[in-house]
Design an enzyme around this catalytic site. Structure first.
Site, PDB file in Angstrom:
ATOM      1  N   ASN A   1      36.573  32.660  35.034  1.00 52.28           N
ATOM      2  CA  ASN A   1      38.013  33.228  33.935  1.00 52.28           C
ATOM      3  C   ASN A   1      39.228  32.317  35.593  1.00 52.28           C
ATOM      4  OD1 ASN A   1      38.183  35.047  35.923  1.00 52.28           O
ATOM      5  ND2 ASN A   1      38.432  36.479  34.496  1.00 52.28           N
TER       6      ASN A   1
ATOM      7  N   ASP B   1      36.582  43.905  47.808  1.00 52.93           N
ATOM      8  CA  ASP B   1      37.051  44.867  45.799  1.00 52.93           C
ATOM      9  C   ASP B   1      35.876  45.795  46.345  1.00 52.93           C
ATOM     10  OD1 ASP B   1      34.792  42.931  45.794  1.00 52.93           O
ATOM     11  OD2 ASP B   1      36.295  41.265  44.290  1.00 52.93           O
TER      12      ASP B   1
ATOM     13  N   HIS C   1      39.426  34.693  38.809  1.00 49.89           N
ATOM     14  CA  HIS C   1      39.621  35.317  39.096  1.00 49.89           C
ATOM     15  C   HIS C   1      39.538  34.948  40.879  1.00 49.89           C
ATOM     16  CE1 HIS C   1      36.352  37.873  38.524  1.00 49.89           C
ATOM     17  NE2 HIS C   1      35.398  37.434  39.077  1.00 49.89           N
TER      18      HIS C   1
HETATM   19  P1  PGA Z   1      30.043  35.288  41.233  1.00 51.05           P
HETATM   20  O1  PGA Z   1      30.456  36.485  41.173  1.00 51.05           O
HETATM   21  O2  PGA Z   1      29.428  34.843  42.825  1.00 51.05           O
HETATM   22  O3  PGA Z   1      29.168  35.983  41.022  1.00 51.05           O
HETATM   23  O4  PGA Z   1      29.501  34.125  40.480  1.00 51.05           O
HETATM   24  C1  PGA Z   1      31.981  35.326  41.346  1.00 51.05           C
HETATM   25  C2  PGA Z   1      33.252  36.527  41.665  1.00 51.05           C
HETATM   26  O5  PGA Z   1      33.324  36.512  39.977  1.00 51.05           O
HETATM   27  O6  PGA Z   1      34.672  35.938  41.668  1.00 51.05           O
END
Ligand code: PGA
Length: 241
Positions: free
Chosen positions: A136, A67, A138
């Site tokens: 959440n 992304d 995702h």
């Molecule tokens: P993070 O994010 O590795 O910074 O915890 C993971 C995500 O939001 O997919």
């Protein structure tokens, strides 16, 4: 689904790094799906160190990132282009045309989504996809409610995602409101998936992922439809499991 339990973040990073390096040794032209955020940084450090010490080569490896924020220039320190350069690409010997990240500054963003989805197909699909998980649930930037059938698309970021990511920005207002992300169907097409999680702030998400039902309200649950997923998580992330 396979679960590798580790003591801490360093060990999680090492376990994931070893799997990736083994795959590259057996398939030097591998297509690697890459993620950004705090979670994979330790893996990227491990790969960079291994490249320096053991000379594992990425010259034939192709990479596809999940992304990118919409509206940030590639040279913006908060863009995922910048993140990948700083944390991985500048330390390895990737061919410059072999690393791919959605262009969140494209003039025609819908066209960019189509181009990216087509690119994944042209590269023969992702062989090994690295994933983090949001609090959440995702994966990529596929927020709760995203259809499991989704391909690369434009998303409006959830409030809690923007809040979680505001730690990298000067203020919450500076966090982009939209992003381009590979869809859930695009992710599920990967031949193999490594889902990484570390720390207590991921514990509830991991509990839901491991024990909850499969639902579009919890995007990571789509991975239960996949035949080759390995979860590598540390003790804090697994505290309810
Ligand atoms: P993070 O994010 O590795 O910074 O915890 C993971 C995500 O939001 O997919």
């Amino acid at each position: 689904m396979r679960l590798i339990r580790t003591e801490n973040y360093a060990e999680m990073s090492l376990e994931a790094g070893k799997i990736i390096i083994d795959k590259i040794h057996s398939n030097p032209g591998l297509t690697l799906g890459l993620a950004t955020g705090s979670t994979p940084k330790g893996v990227y450090d491990y790969l960079s160190q291994d490249h320096k010490v053991n000379g594992t080569s990425y010259h034939q490896v192709k990479s596809i990132n999940l992304d990118e924020y919409i509206g940030l220039k590639v040279q913006d320190p908060n863009s995922y282009h910048y993140f990948m350069g700083q944390n991985l690409f500048n330390h390895l010997d990737f061919h410059e045309n072999h690393t791919h990240i959605p262009n969140g500054a494209a003039g025609d963003l819908e066209q960019e989504c189509l181009r990216y989805e087509q690119l994944i197909k042209e590269l023969g699909g992702v062989d090994l996809q690295i994933l983090g998980i949001g609090q959440n649930g995702h994966i990529g930037f596929n927020e709760p409610g995203t259809p499991f059938s989704s391909q690369t698309h434009i998303v409006t970021l959830a409030k809690n995602t923007r809040e979680a990511n505001s730690r990298f920005f000067n203020s919450l207002e500076d966090v982009p409101t939209q992003a381009i992300t590979m869809g859930i169907a695009s992710i599920l097409e990967s031949k193999e998936i490594l889902l990484l999680a570390s720390g207590e702030r991921k514990a509830e998400a991991l509990l839901k992922f491991m024990n909850g039902e499969i639902s579009e309200e919890f995007p990571a649950s789509a991975l239960k439809h996949h035949q080759n997923v390995t979860v590598i998580a540390d003790r804090d992330a697994l505290k309810y499991i």
